[in-house]
Every structure is written in structure tokens, then in C-alpha cells.
Design a protein around this motif. Structure first.
Motif, PDB file in Angstrom:
ATOM      1  N   ILE A  71     -12.869   7.772   7.785  1.00  0.00           N
ATOM      2  CA  ILE A  71     -12.162   7.701   7.756  1.00  0.00           C
ATOM      3  C   ILE A  71     -11.058   6.963   5.953  1.00  0.00           C
ATOM      4  O   ILE A  71     -10.375   7.301   5.476  1.00  0.00           O
ATOM      5  N   PRO A  72     -11.697   5.999   5.718  1.00  0.00           N
ATOM      6  CA  PRO A  72     -11.641   4.890   4.197  1.00  0.00           C
ATOM      7  C   PRO A  72     -11.307   5.900   2.755  1.00  0.00           C
ATOM      8  O   PRO A  72     -10.717   6.339   2.455  1.00  0.00           O
ATOM      9  N   SER A  73     -12.684   6.754   3.725  1.00  0.00           N
ATOM     10  CA  SER A  73     -12.898   7.642   1.573  1.00  0.00           C
ATOM     11  C   SER A  73     -11.829   8.480   1.798  1.00  0.00           C
ATOM     12  O   SER A  73     -11.574   9.594   1.370  1.00  0.00           O
ATOM     13  N   THR A  74     -11.160   9.741   3.233  1.00  0.00           N
ATOM     14  CA  THR A  74     -10.478  10.431   3.376  1.00  0.00           C
ATOM     15  C   THR A  74      -8.928   9.949   2.975  1.00  0.00           C
ATOM     16  O   THR A  74      -8.374  10.668   2.162  1.00  0.00           O
ATOM     17  N   LEU A  75      -8.593   8.898   3.313  1.00  0.00           N
ATOM     18  CA  LEU A  75      -7.466   8.390   3.827  1.00  0.00           C
ATOM     19  C   LEU A  75      -7.335   7.199   2.718  1.00  0.00           C
ATOM     20  O   LEU A  75      -6.184   6.275   2.630  1.00  0.00           O
ATOM     21  N   GLY A  76      -8.454   6.750   1.754  1.00  0.00           N
ATOM     22  CA  GLY A  76      -8.419   5.545   0.708  1.00  0.00           C
ATOM     23  C   GLY A  76      -7.544   5.785  -0.179  1.00  0.00           C
ATOM     24  O   GLY A  76      -7.296   4.004  -0.623  1.00  0.00           O
ATOM     25  N   ALA A  77      -6.552   6.832  -0.686  1.00  0.00           N
ATOM     26  CA  ALA A  77      -5.634   6.564  -1.218  1.00  0.00           C
ATOM     27  C   ALA A  77      -4.801   6.204  -0.511  1.00  0.00           C
ATOM     28  O   ALA A  77      -3.381   4.976  -1.355  1.00  0.00           O
ATOM     29  N   LEU A  78      -4.125   5.997   0.532  1.00  0.00           N
ATOM     30  CA  LEU A  78      -3.080   5.334   0.650  1.00  0.00           C
ATOM     31  C   LEU A  78      -3.362   3.939   0.899  1.00  0.00           C
ATOM     32  O   LEU A  78      -2.889   3.114   0.497  1.00  0.00           O
ATOM     33  N   PHE A  79      -4.252   2.617   0.305  1.00  0.00           N
ATOM     34  CA  PHE A  79      -4.756   1.639   0.597  1.00  0.00           C
ATOM     35  C   PHE A  79      -4.237   1.194  -0.868  1.00  0.00           C
ATOM     36  O   PHE A  79      -3.170   0.102  -0.646  1.00  0.00           O
ATOM     37  N   ASN A  80      -4.518   2.094  -1.795  1.00  0.00           N
ATOM     38  CA  ASN A  80      -3.984   1.760  -2.708  1.00  0.00           C
ATOM     39  C   ASN A  80      -2.539   1.666  -3.237  1.00  0.00           C
ATOM     40  O   ASN A  80      -1.741   1.413  -3.997  1.00  0.00           O
TER      41      ASN A  80
END
Length: 84
Positions: A71-80
Motif C-alpha cells: 500500500i505505501p509503495s502503491t499509494l505513496g504519491a498521495l503522501f507527497n
């Protein structure tokens, strides 16, 4: 893994829409859960997706440790995008 990645995104966006449109929320949530099962999304991954939504909405008060690596690797762009 490409299909899994798209499945995570699908469930994420379905849940995001559900946070805005509460019409028949219980029925839609049941369908989302059924899709998650069909896509073989684990409980830990589902919980991480929910946590990601909370991060987007700034509802997280403590540091969250993701239970899956996917999940962090797939949706990680959202955190940025949301400075998290």
C-alpha cells in the motif's frame, strides 16, 4: 502485480467516493468489501488503505505503521501531495 496495484487503487478510490457520497453507504461498503475479497486484498492491506484515506483527510493523530509493503509503495504519491 500490475493487477494487484490497480486493485488497490480501485478500492482506495471507491472508499474515497464513499466518504463524500453517503447515499446507500452500507450497501456500497458491502460491495467494496466483496470487490476487495475478489481482488485478494488482505485485511492488513484493506486497513492500510483506510489509514491512507485518514491521512488524506488529516484525521491521523499518531504515526501509523503500515502493515503491508504494497500500500505505501502503491499509494505513496498521495503522501507527497498531502505533506505526510
Amino acid at each position: 502485480t500490475i493487477n494487484a496495484t490497480e486493485g488497490y487503487k480501485f478500492i482506495f478510490w471507491a472508499l474515497m467516493i464513499l466518504t463524500v457520497d453517503k447515499t446507500d453507504a452500507e450497501e456500497h461498503l458491502a460491495l467494496i468489501c466483496d470487490f476487495a475479497k475478489m481482488l485478494r486484498i488482505t485485511e492488513d492491506e484493506f486497513e492500510d488503505i483506510i489509514q491512507t484515506i485518514k491521512i488524506v483527510y488529516h484525521e491521523v493523530t499518531t504515526e501509523y505503521v503500515f502493515k503491508s509493503e504494497n500500500i505505501p509503495s502503491t499509494l505513496g504519491a498521495l503522501f507527497n501531495m498531502y505533506d505526510r
